[in-house]
Scaffold this motif. Structure first.
Motif, PDB file in Angstrom:
ATOM      1  N   GLY A 138       0.802  -1.220   0.000  1.00  0.00           N
ATOM      2  CA  GLY A 138       0.000   0.000   0.000  1.00  0.00           C
ATOM      3  C   GLY A 138       0.836   1.271   0.000  1.00  0.00           C
ATOM      4  N   VAL A 139       2.031   1.209  -0.581  1.00  0.00           N
ATOM      5  CA  VAL A 139       2.907   2.383  -0.653  1.00  0.00           C
ATOM      6  C   VAL A 139       2.325   3.355  -1.683  1.00  0.00           C
ATOM      7  CG1 VAL A 139       5.229   3.145  -1.301  1.00  0.00           C
ATOM      8  CG2 VAL A 139       4.934   1.067   0.039  1.00  0.00           C
ATOM      9  N   PRO A 140       2.267   4.665  -1.360  1.00  0.00           N
ATOM     10  CA  PRO A 140       1.729   5.630  -2.323  1.00  0.00           C
ATOM     11  C   PRO A 140       2.548   5.661  -3.620  1.00  0.00           C
ATOM     12  CG  PRO A 140       2.376   6.720  -0.251  1.00  0.00           C
ATOM     13  CD  PRO A 140       2.689   5.271  -0.120  1.00  0.00           C
ATOM     14  N   ALA A 141       1.964   6.200  -4.682  1.00  0.00           N
ATOM     15  CA  ALA A 141       2.600   6.223  -6.001  1.00  0.00           C
ATOM     16  C   ALA A 141       3.960   6.907  -5.985  1.00  0.00           C
ATOM     17  CB  ALA A 141       1.680   6.905  -7.006  1.00  0.00           C
ATOM     18  N   GLU A 142       4.143   7.921  -5.141  1.00  0.00           N
ATOM     19  CA  GLU A 142       5.430   8.623  -5.096  1.00  0.00           C
ATOM     20  C   GLU A 142       6.458   7.895  -4.229  1.00  0.00           C
ATOM     21  OE1 GLU A 142       2.640  10.431  -2.051  1.00  0.00           O
ATOM     22  OE2 GLU A 142       2.498   9.885  -4.149  1.00  0.00           O
ATOM     23  N   GLY A 143       6.046   6.822  -3.586  1.00  0.00           N
ATOM     24  CA  GLY A 143       6.954   6.044  -2.745  1.00  0.00           C
ATOM     25  C   GLY A 143       7.699   5.001  -3.547  1.00  0.00           C
ATOM     26  N   GLY A 144       8.503   4.210  -2.846  1.00  0.00           N
ATOM     27  CA  GLY A 144       9.254   3.162  -3.521  1.00  0.00           C
ATOM     28  C   GLY A 144      10.224   2.482  -2.579  1.00  0.00           C
ATOM     29  N   LEU A 145      11.264   1.922  -3.164  1.00  0.00           N
ATOM     30  CA  LEU A 145      12.278   1.196  -2.408  1.00  0.00           C
ATOM     31  C   LEU A 145      13.441   2.135  -2.107  1.00  0.00           C
ATOM     32  CD1 LEU A 145      13.199  -1.696  -1.413  1.00  0.00           C
ATOM     33  CD2 LEU A 145      14.520  -1.770  -3.527  1.00  0.00           C
ATOM     34  N   ARG A 146      13.818   2.228  -0.834  1.00  0.00           N
ATOM     35  CA  ARG A 146      14.942   3.083  -0.436  1.00  0.00           C
ATOM     36  C   ARG A 146      16.102   2.204   0.005  1.00  0.00           C
ATOM     37  NH1 ARG A 146      16.986   6.254   4.186  1.00  0.00           N
ATOM     38  NH2 ARG A 146      17.811   8.187   3.311  1.00  0.00           N
ATOM     39  N   ILE A 147      17.289   2.506  -0.527  1.00  0.00           N
ATOM     40  CA  ILE A 147      18.509   1.789  -0.159  1.00  0.00           C
ATOM     41  C   ILE A 147      19.378   2.757   0.628  1.00  0.00           C
ATOM     42  CG2 ILE A 147      20.520   0.532  -0.997  1.00  0.00           C
ATOM     43  CD1 ILE A 147      18.942   0.071  -3.618  1.00  0.00           C
ATOM     44  N   ALA A 148      19.796   2.331   1.816  1.00  0.00           N
ATOM     45  CA  ALA A 148      20.609   3.184   2.681  1.00  0.00           C
ATOM     46  C   ALA A 148      21.728   2.365   3.308  1.00  0.00           C
ATOM     47  CB  ALA A 148      19.739   3.807   3.770  1.00  0.00           C
TER      48      ALA A 148
END
Length: 95
Positions: free
Chosen positions: A20-30
């Motif tokens: 349910g991540v919003p369209a502007e969200g995604g996968l973050r690599i840190a």
């Protein structure tokens, strides 16, 4: 800059949709705070202000934190299916 394979785009999109991540969200690599040299992947609703947006053309967003961007600059993010869900792999970019 980190590149993203079609397999990884599909896997990120599927996971983001299921979560349910919003369209502007995604996968973050840190960079991992607990284990230097390792990376943490997380689904996020939006990038942090200092994040590098890797996959702007696609519908799937991949964000890299500013500290990890240098280490990941020559790598490619791929995904391999498994019974537990996709496994993400970082490998050298193909020319």
């Amino acid at each position: 800059m980190l590149t993203v394979t079609e397999n990884a785009r599909t896997a990120v999109g599927t996971l983001a949709e299921q979560a349910g991540v919003p369209a502007e969200g995604g996968l973050r690599i840190a960079q991992s705070a607990d284990q230097p040299g390792n990376f943490e992947l997380a689904l996020v609703p939006a990038p942090q202000p200092e994040d590098q947006v890797v996959d702007e053309q696609g519908q799937t967003h991949v964000f890299v934190d500013s500290e990890a961007a240098i280490a990941l600059a020559t790598l490619e993010l791929d995904a391999q299916p498994s019974t537990e869900g996709p496994g993400f792999v970082l490998s050298p970019q193909h020319d």
